[in-house]
Write a protein that holds these residues in place. Structure first.
Motif, PDB file in Angstrom:
ATOM      1  N   TYR B  25       0.831  -1.206   0.000  1.00 21.82           N
ATOM      2  CA  TYR B  25       0.000   0.000   0.000  1.00 21.82           C
ATOM      3  C   TYR B  25       0.864   1.254   0.000  1.00 21.82           C
ATOM      4  O   TYR B  25       0.671   2.171  -0.798  1.00 21.82           O
ATOM      5  CB  TYR B  25      -0.942   0.014   1.210  1.00 21.82           C
ATOM      6  CG  TYR B  25      -1.539   1.377   1.470  1.00 21.82           C
ATOM      7  CD1 TYR B  25      -2.554   1.873   0.654  1.00 21.82           C
ATOM      8  CD2 TYR B  25      -1.060   2.191   2.497  1.00 21.82           C
ATOM      9  CE1 TYR B  25      -3.082   3.150   0.856  1.00 21.82           C
ATOM     10  CE2 TYR B  25      -1.579   3.464   2.707  1.00 21.82           C
ATOM     11  CZ  TYR B  25      -2.588   3.941   1.892  1.00 21.82           C
ATOM     12  OH  TYR B  25      -3.087   5.194   2.090  1.00 21.82           O
ATOM     13  N   ARG B  26       1.843   1.269   0.888  1.00 23.19           N
ATOM     14  CA  ARG B  26       2.656   2.478   1.027  1.00 23.19           C
ATOM     15  C   ARG B  26       3.455   2.764  -0.243  1.00 23.19           C
ATOM     16  O   ARG B  26       3.614   3.911  -0.649  1.00 23.19           O
ATOM     17  CB  ARG B  26       3.583   2.364   2.237  1.00 23.19           C
ATOM     18  CG  ARG B  26       2.800   2.321   3.550  1.00 23.19           C
ATOM     19  CD  ARG B  26       3.734   2.218   4.739  1.00 23.19           C
ATOM     20  NE  ARG B  26       4.515   3.435   4.899  1.00 23.19           N
ATOM     21  CZ  ARG B  26       4.139   4.456   5.675  1.00 23.19           C
ATOM     22  NH1 ARG B  26       3.020   4.392   6.333  1.00 23.19           N
ATOM     23  NH2 ARG B  26       4.894   5.520   5.774  1.00 23.19           N
ATOM     24  N   ALA B  29       0.989   4.049  -2.745  1.00 19.64           N
ATOM     25  CA  ALA B  29       0.503   5.372  -2.347  1.00 19.64           C
ATOM     26  C   ALA B  29       1.532   6.435  -2.711  1.00 19.64           C
ATOM     27  O   ALA B  29       1.188   7.517  -3.182  1.00 19.64           O
ATOM     28  CB  ALA B  29       0.213   5.398  -0.846  1.00 19.64           C
ATOM     29  N   ARG B  30       2.812   6.117  -2.493  1.00 21.85           N
ATOM     30  CA  ARG B  30       3.858   7.097  -2.852  1.00 21.85           C
ATOM     31  C   ARG B  30       3.834   7.380  -4.349  1.00 21.85           C
ATOM     32  O   ARG B  30       4.112   8.479  -4.795  1.00 21.85           O
ATOM     33  CB  ARG B  30       5.243   6.578  -2.452  1.00 21.85           C
ATOM     34  CG  ARG B  30       5.546   6.749  -0.985  1.00 21.85           C
ATOM     35  CD  ARG B  30       7.053   6.812  -0.749  1.00 21.85           C
ATOM     36  NE  ARG B  30       7.793   5.720  -1.360  1.00 21.85           N
ATOM     37  CZ  ARG B  30       7.908   4.514  -0.840  1.00 21.85           C
ATOM     38  NH1 ARG B  30       7.350   4.230   0.311  1.00 21.85           N
ATOM     39  NH2 ARG B  30       8.592   3.581  -1.462  1.00 21.85           N
ATOM     40  N   HIS B  33      -0.383   8.773  -5.046  1.00 27.05           N
ATOM     41  CA  HIS B  33      -1.133   9.731  -4.246  1.00 27.05           C
ATOM     42  C   HIS B  33      -1.271  11.052  -5.018  1.00 27.05           C
ATOM     43  O   HIS B  33      -0.276  11.579  -5.510  1.00 27.05           O
ATOM     44  CB  HIS B  33      -0.430   9.987  -2.909  1.00 27.05           C
ATOM     45  CG  HIS B  33      -1.317  10.625  -1.893  1.00 27.05           C
ATOM     46  ND1 HIS B  33      -1.568  11.977  -1.908  1.00 27.05           N
ATOM     47  CD2 HIS B  33      -2.042  10.107  -0.875  1.00 27.05           C
ATOM     48  CE1 HIS B  33      -2.403  12.251  -0.908  1.00 27.05           C
ATOM     49  NE2 HIS B  33      -2.705  11.146  -0.275  1.00 27.05           N
ATOM     50  N   ASP B  35      -1.407  13.976  -4.255  1.00 25.80           N
ATOM     51  CA  ASP B  35      -0.590  15.095  -3.795  1.00 25.80           C
ATOM     52  C   ASP B  35       0.845  15.038  -4.321  1.00 25.80           C
ATOM     53  O   ASP B  35       1.549  16.039  -4.285  1.00 25.80           O
ATOM     54  CB  ASP B  35      -0.562  15.149  -2.260  1.00 25.80           C
ATOM     55  CG  ASP B  35      -1.805  15.829  -1.708  1.00 25.80           C
ATOM     56  OD1 ASP B  35      -2.067  16.970  -2.108  1.00 25.80           O
ATOM     57  OD2 ASP B  35      -2.524  15.205  -0.900  1.00 25.80           O
ATOM     58  N   VAL B  36       1.282  13.874  -4.754  1.00 23.40           N
ATOM     59  CA  VAL B  36       2.671  13.784  -5.227  1.00 23.40           C
ATOM     60  C   VAL B  36       2.811  13.253  -6.651  1.00 23.40           C
ATOM     61  O   VAL B  36       3.840  13.430  -7.290  1.00 23.40           O
ATOM     62  CB  VAL B  36       3.546  12.902  -4.289  1.00 23.40           C
ATOM     63  CG1 VAL B  36       3.818  13.632  -2.998  1.00 23.40           C
ATOM     64  CG2 VAL B  36       2.905  11.559  -4.023  1.00 23.40           C
ATOM     65  N   SER B  37       1.771  12.594  -7.159  1.00 24.48           N
ATOM     66  CA  SER B  37       1.898  11.917  -8.446  1.00 24.48           C
ATOM     67  C   SER B  37       1.632  12.854  -9.621  1.00 24.48           C
ATOM     68  O   SER B  37       0.831  13.771  -9.533  1.00 24.48           O
ATOM     69  CB  SER B  37       0.910  10.752  -8.506  1.00 24.48           C
ATOM     70  OG  SER B  37       1.003  10.118  -9.749  1.00 24.48           O
ATOM     71  N   GLU B  38       2.319  12.594 -10.723  1.00 19.64           N
ATOM     72  CA  GLU B  38       2.054  13.357 -11.945  1.00 19.64           C
ATOM     73  C   GLU B  38       1.217  12.536 -12.930  1.00 19.64           C
ATOM     74  O   GLU B  38       0.874  13.010 -13.999  1.00 19.64           O
ATOM     75  CB  GLU B  38       3.381  13.760 -12.612  1.00 19.64           C
ATOM     76  CG  GLU B  38       4.038  14.946 -11.927  1.00 19.64           C
ATOM     77  CD  GLU B  38       5.128  15.565 -12.782  1.00 19.64           C
ATOM     78  OE1 GLU B  38       4.999  16.738 -13.159  1.00 19.64           O
ATOM     79  OE2 GLU B  38       6.103  14.843 -13.074  1.00 19.64           O
ATOM     80  N   PHE B  46      -5.402   5.949  -7.008  1.00 24.49           N
ATOM     81  CA  PHE B  46      -5.197   5.986  -5.561  1.00 24.49           C
ATOM     82  C   PHE B  46      -6.467   5.602  -4.810  1.00 24.49           C
ATOM     83  O   PHE B  46      -6.414   4.943  -3.782  1.00 24.49           O
ATOM     84  CB  PHE B  46      -4.701   7.354  -5.087  1.00 24.49           C
ATOM     85  CG  PHE B  46      -4.478   7.360  -3.607  1.00 24.49           C
ATOM     86  CD1 PHE B  46      -3.423   6.659  -3.053  1.00 24.49           C
ATOM     87  CD2 PHE B  46      -5.361   8.004  -2.760  1.00 24.49           C
ATOM     88  CE1 PHE B  46      -3.236   6.596  -1.683  1.00 24.49           C
ATOM     89  CE2 PHE B  46      -5.180   7.956  -1.383  1.00 24.49           C
ATOM     90  CZ  PHE B  46      -4.121   7.256  -0.845  1.00 24.49           C
ATOM     91  N   GLU B 129     -12.075  19.011  -5.445  1.00 24.74           N
ATOM     92  CA  GLU B 129     -11.071  19.881  -6.056  1.00 24.74           C
ATOM     93  C   GLU B 129     -10.997  19.544  -7.541  1.00 24.74           C
ATOM     94  O   GLU B 129     -10.957  18.391  -7.931  1.00 24.74           O
ATOM     95  CB  GLU B 129      -9.694  19.701  -5.403  1.00 24.74           C
ATOM     96  CG  GLU B 129      -8.685  20.670  -5.994  1.00 24.74           C
ATOM     97  CD  GLU B 129      -7.394  20.834  -5.186  1.00 24.74           C
ATOM     98  OE1 GLU B 129      -7.475  20.978  -3.957  1.00 24.74           O
ATOM     99  OE2 GLU B 129      -6.326  20.820  -5.813  1.00 24.74           O
ATOM    100  N   GLU B 178      -0.612  30.534 -11.503  1.00 28.15           N
ATOM    101  CA  GLU B 178      -0.434  29.087 -11.537  1.00 28.15           C
ATOM    102  C   GLU B 178      -0.448  28.488 -10.126  1.00 28.15           C
ATOM    103  O   GLU B 178       0.235  28.988  -9.226  1.00 28.15           O
ATOM    104  CB  GLU B 178       0.913  28.783 -12.225  1.00 28.15           C
ATOM    105  CG  GLU B 178       1.393  27.358 -12.161  1.00 28.15           C
ATOM    106  CD  GLU B 178       0.597  26.407 -13.034  1.00 28.15           C
ATOM    107  OE1 GLU B 178      -0.090  26.856 -13.970  1.00 28.15           O
ATOM    108  OE2 GLU B 178       0.671  25.183 -12.774  1.00 28.15           O
ATOM    109  N   GLY B 179      -1.220  27.413  -9.957  1.00 27.42           N
ATOM    110  CA  GLY B 179      -1.221  26.702  -8.681  1.00 27.42           C
ATOM    111  C   GLY B 179      -2.161  27.274  -7.632  1.00 27.42           C
ATOM    112  O   GLY B 179      -2.399  26.650  -6.606  1.00 27.42           O
ATOM    113  N   ARG B 205      -4.563  26.240 -13.347  1.00 25.49           N
ATOM    114  CA  ARG B 205      -3.406  25.806 -14.141  1.00 25.49           C
ATOM    115  C   ARG B 205      -3.333  26.675 -15.386  1.00 25.49           C
ATOM    116  O   ARG B 205      -4.305  26.778 -16.135  1.00 25.49           O
ATOM    117  CB  ARG B 205      -3.558  24.337 -14.594  1.00 25.49           C
ATOM    118  CG  ARG B 205      -3.815  23.317 -13.482  1.00 25.49           C
ATOM    119  CD  ARG B 205      -2.932  23.472 -12.280  1.00 25.49           C
ATOM    120  NE  ARG B 205      -1.517  23.279 -12.508  1.00 25.49           N
ATOM    121  CZ  ARG B 205      -0.856  22.182 -12.149  1.00 25.49           C
ATOM    122  NH1 ARG B 205      -1.496  21.163 -11.616  1.00 25.49           N
ATOM    123  NH2 ARG B 205       0.431  22.106 -12.345  1.00 25.49           N
TER     124      ARG B 205
END
Lengths: 102, 313
Positions: B25-26, B29-30, B33, B35-38, B46, B129, B178-179, B205
Motif C-alpha cells: 500500500y505504502r 501510495a507514494r 497519491h 498530492d505527489v503523483s504526476e 489511488f 477539487e 499558476e497553482g 493551471r
C-alpha cells in the motif's frame, strides 16, 4: 454568476474546522514557516484559499501515509519544493525547446 | 457492479501477511497519491488502492472479503449473495463494490450529528477539487468561465447515488496565478440530512502559450532575428498579450540578449510583471549561389573567432 474570490480570508479556527486539522498542528505548520498567514498572533492569523488547500493536504498526508503530525510540516515543505521544481523544469524545458531544432 | 480483486490492486498474494499488505500500500501510495503523483489517472488509481487497503488491513473486513472473493473475479460483474450482511460502517468515499460488501458510508467521527433514529445522520458534503485550465490572456481581466464537474451524492442512509453533474458560471478574478486555489463555498458535494454542502476548490493551471513562457508574473518571448539584423540593429514588432509593440534592438545583439518591456507581463495583486524579449539569431534555411558568395566574401573579410572561449581553457 458566482464570484470566485481569492481574497476571502480564514481564521485559524476556520481552517482547522474545514481541513479537519488539530489546532496545535496548524500552529506548528505556521511556526515552522510552511504557511505564512497575515497577522501577528494566532488569533489574528488570516489564511487564503491556497493556504487552506495546503492545510487540507496536511490532513490527507496524515491519513493516507500514516505520517505522524510532527513530521507533517517537513512533508508539506518537500511537496511544495517538488511542485516548484516540477514547474521550473516545465518552464526551462519549454524555453530550451525554443532554441533546439525539432 | 464489477468485482474488485483487492489483492490484485495492491499486487500482493491472497495469503500475504499484514506487513506485506502495508508495504505494498505504502509503495503504491507514494506512486499514485494525488498530492505527489504526476500520473493523470492518479486520483482514480489511488482511490482503488486506498479502498483495497481499507478492506485488507482490518482482519475482520478481510475475512468477510475473502469469503466473498470465492464468488467473484476481478473485472467481472458481481452481486453479493442476497443474504449478505455486514456490520461495518466506514467514513470514506469508496466504490459501490466496497459499499455492497461493507455497508454504506457511515457517520464520520467528530462530524456527525445523530438524530433520534440511529440510521439517520447528518453529514457535511464532500469537498471537491478540480483543475481549471486558464489561458494567459484570461488572467488580464476578470473572466467569466463555465465549469462542469461531477458531485458524489448520498441518500440519508448514506448509500451512494448517481453522481450529480453540475455546471457553474464563475467569475475568475484578474491576476490569478499558476497553482492558486479558489474556494467556492457550498458548491461541493451535497450534505446528508441537514449537513451543509461541501466546498469546491478550483486549482488554477495556466495553459502553456505558443509564444510566451511564464516565470512567476514575468513573461518571456523569443524573438528570432536574422544575422544582419543582429549586427546592424533593427526595430521589431513584438506581440504582447495586449497588442504588439515596437522594440528597438541595438546593434550587435547576441543570441540570448534579454530586453525588458516593463509592465507587459501578467497582472498580479501588487501590479504587473514584465515581458522579456530574448534574441535568437536564425539563418535562412537555404542559400542560393549569389547569397553563398556574399557569405564567402564576409568570411574572408571579417576576422572573427566564434570559439575564442575555448582557447581560454
Amino acid at each position: 454568476m458566482i464570484e470566485a474570490s481569492v481574497t476571502v480570508k480564514f481564521s485559524l479556527d476556520e481552517v482547522c474546522e474545514i481541513a479537519e486539522l488539530p489546532t496545535e498542528v496548524l500552529i506548528t505548520i505556521v511556526e515552522e514557516g510552511v504557511l505564512e498567514p497575515s497577522g501577528e498572533s494566532p488569533e489574528e492569523w488570516r489564511f487564503d484559499s491556497t493556504m487552506l488547500s495546503i492545510a487540507k493536504r496536511a490532513a490527507r498526508l496524515h491519513r493516507d501515509f500514516e505520517i505522524e503530525w510532527t513530521g507533517i510540516p517537513f512533508y508539506l515543505d518537500m511537496i511544495e519544493e517538488l511542485e516548484k521544481l516540477r514547474a521550473e523544469n516545465r518552464t526551462l524545458r519549454q524555453r530550451l525547446n525554443r532554441f533546439l531544432l525539432k | 457492479m464489477d468485482f474488485k480483486d483487492y489483492y490484485k490492486i495492491l499486487g500482493v498474494e491472497p495469503d500475504a501477511d499484514l506487513k506485506a499488505i502495508k508495504t505494498a500500500y505504502r509503495r503504491l501510495a507514494r506512486k499514485y497519491h494525488p498530492d505527489v503523483s504526476e500520473d493523470k489517472d492518479a486520483e482514480a488509481k489511488f482511490k482503488d488502492i486506498a479502498e483495497a487497503y481499507a478492506a485488507l488491513k482490518d482482519p475482520e473486513k478481510r475475512a468477510e472479503y475473502d469469503e466473498l472473493r470465492k464468488y467473484g473475479q476481478h473485472g467481472q460483474r458481481f452481486e453479493p449473495p442476497p443474504d449478505w450482511q455486514s456490520s461495518f460502517q466506514h467514513d470514506d468515499d469508496f466504490s459501490d463494490f466496497f459499499e455492497s460488501i461493507f455497508g454504506s458510508r457511515g457517520p464520520r467521527a467528530g462530524r456527525q450529528q445523530y438524530t433520534q433514529r440511529e440510521t439517520h445522520f447528518n453529514l457535511r458534503g464532500q469537498d471537491i477539487e478540480t483543475e481549471l485550465p486558464i489561458f494567459l490572456e484570461e488572467t488580464l481581466a476578470d473572466e467569466r468561465k463555465t465549469i462542469s464537474y461531477h458531485l458524489p451524492h448520498y441518500d440519508k442512509e448514506g448509500r451512494r447515488l448517481a453522481d450529480i453533474k453540475k455546471t457553474l458560471n464563475v467569475k475568475i478574478p484578474k491576476g490569478v496565478s499558476e497553482g492558486e486555489r479558489i474556494r467556492l463555498k457550498g458548491q461541493g458535494g451535497p450534505g446528508i440530512g441537514t449537513g451543509a454542502s461541501g466546498d469546491l476548490y478550483l486549482h488554477i493551471r495556466l495553459v502553456p502559450h505558443p509564444l510566451f513562457d511564464v516565470e512567476g508574473h514575468n513573461l518571456t518571448i523569443t524573438v528570432p532575428i536574422s544575422p544582419w539584423e543582429a549586427v546592424l540593429g533593427t526595430k521589431v514588432e513584438v506581440p504582447t498579450l495586449s497588442g504588439s509593440i515596437n522594440l528597438t534592438l541595438p546593434p550587435n545583439s547576441q543570441t540570448g540578449k534579454r530586453l525588458r518591456i516593463k509592465g507587459k507581463g501578467l497582472p498580479s495583486k501588487t501590479g504587473s510583471g514584465d515581458l522579456y524579449a530574448v534574441v535568437k539569431i536564425v539563418i535562412p534555411e537555404r542559400s542560393d549561389e549569389e547569397t553563398k558568395k556574399i557569405w564567402e566574401s564576409l568570411s574572408k573579410k571579417i576576422k572573427f573567432n566564434p570559439r575564442s572561449e575555448w582557447s581560454k581553457t
